[in-house]
Design an enzyme around this catalytic site. Sequence first.
Site, PDB file in Angstrom:
ATOM      1  N   HIS A  82       0.832  -1.217   0.000  1.00  0.00           N
ATOM      2  CA  HIS A  82       0.000   0.000   0.000  1.00  0.00           C
ATOM      3  C   HIS A  82       0.859   1.256   0.000  1.00  0.00           C
ATOM      4  O   HIS A  82       0.521   2.244  -0.662  1.00  0.00           O
ATOM      5  CB  HIS A  82      -0.947  -0.002   1.204  1.00  0.00           C
ATOM      6  N   HIS A 264      -9.043  -2.164  -5.166  1.00  0.00           N
ATOM      7  CA  HIS A 264      -7.951  -2.464  -4.249  1.00  0.00           C
ATOM      8  C   HIS A 264      -6.975  -3.465  -4.869  1.00  0.00           C
ATOM      9  O   HIS A 264      -5.759  -3.357  -4.652  1.00  0.00           O
ATOM     10  CB  HIS A 264      -8.460  -3.006  -2.915  1.00  0.00           C
ATOM     11  N   ASP A 268      -3.037  -2.932  -5.191  1.00  0.00           N
ATOM     12  CA  ASP A 268      -2.004  -3.892  -4.783  1.00  0.00           C
ATOM     13  C   ASP A 268      -1.019  -4.151  -5.916  1.00  0.00           C
ATOM     14  O   ASP A 268       0.197  -4.244  -5.702  1.00  0.00           O
ATOM     15  CB  ASP A 268      -2.642  -5.230  -4.383  1.00  0.00           C
ATOM     16  N   HIS A 291      -0.768 -11.414  -4.811  1.00  0.00           N
ATOM     17  CA  HIS A 291       0.616 -11.003  -4.551  1.00  0.00           C
ATOM     18  C   HIS A 291       1.637 -11.939  -5.190  1.00  0.00           C
ATOM     19  O   HIS A 291       2.627 -11.485  -5.770  1.00  0.00           O
ATOM     20  CB  HIS A 291       0.861 -10.899  -3.047  1.00  0.00           C
TER      21      HIS A 291
END
Length: 472
Positions: A82, A264, A268, A291
């Site tokens: 973030h 979001h 990311d 991720h």
Amino acid sequence: MTTMNVKQRTIKSEIIVSGVGLHTGKPVTMTLKPAPEHHWYRFRRIDLESQPTILVDADNVSDTSRGTTISQNGASVSTIEHLMAALVGLQIDNVLIDIDGPEVPIMDGSSAPFVRAIEQTGYVDQGADRDYYEIPHNIHHTEPDRKVEMVAMPLDGYRFTCMIDFNSPVLGSQHASISGIDEFSKDIASSRTFCFLHELEMLLQNNLIKGGDLNNAIVVVDKEVSKDELRHLAKLFNREDIDVAKEGILDNIELRHQNEPARHKLLDMIGDLALVGRPIKGHIMAARPGHAANVAFAKKIKAQIKKEKGRKYIKIYDPNMPPLYDTVQIMKILPHRQPFLMVDKILELTKTHVVGLKNVTMNEDLFMGHFPGAPVFPGVLQIEAMAQTGGILVLSTVSDPENYLTLFLKIENARFKAQVNPGDTIIFRCDLLEPIRRGIAQMKGIGMVGEKIVVEAELMAQIVKVKESQVS
């Protein structure tokens, strides 16, 4: 493609941000500090004795299970994405982040608090041009088992499209996009992290979100939940009451955007692609990113950058061109002497690269014992000659090179592509992969005979004062 001469940026002054780590639950304070050109993003663990630094780089990623964690020099920092998204989104190039714990504070689960702090402080332009990496052709990454698809495409700008689909009746399929990085602050930064209720329960049972409260995450209710369970959750998070809102999320917070989860995920990914180590120009499209996939994609882009660096060094040099340094001048810089002085001439020298020449002759001592019936110049000595050429570049950065040595720290990706025989002339070129820091240089080297590359390697060396060295 054309790139305007946009200057690199750093922040105007120090920025202090405090909060708690999502998973550790421990208070943490970060101080963002201005940094010099070509520094990129680095964390410094000031709570540890040696205050080790950790470069934001795909090669330093150590975990992606619950956010992105980077590790280097015996230290790590987790949940960096973030903050990284805020820096990339505001087009800040160089920042040193002092942090007194192992995890970036979660704040409200978005990038907005970081963006506000940076915007309030402002930025300053620096002297160097921004070092964009322009996507040269389509770069793909797929993970069929997770139905992940990603592609980076050429574009003179920064466009991002993200799709998520969790096979959930609550979330369904969602899309988010930006057509320019300047849209990040307004449209993406405030989007908070999210998780499913079953994930929240698992994390709680495993004591993994000690810093979590219901203000920093959207909780998607993906199953039937009883009033008793809701009361239990409310108690865990010190709330009087909690229920399921009509959007299928816990009613502790209201959505900031109808497609906040998709936004979001885009946030990311912008943060994770900071691991490439340079700002990107291109159009990124991603389906079902996470991720682990983001990091794998960043590594693919970084591998392409390395490949191009290797290619662009290939230039044909005339061995008969007037040298910048001859052998006598070289011996004033390098400590080596015959029979171990492997560089005869220096043809070019700049702040970032050097070109040297080695004539391979039959009367060299080594050929008496190395394949005397079929003489071949040994590969290890090709690397030594390359390193000595690079040593000229490194030692050119100090005012009294005769008082210094350059010592090997690492040799990587060495490849020998063709024999080198007596009568050949090898021309070596070494280019810095990044600026020299603390006397440590990382270089990409190639050796050519005519138009053919015969050897290549990546070298790391350190400048050491003769009196400090163990070498006699």
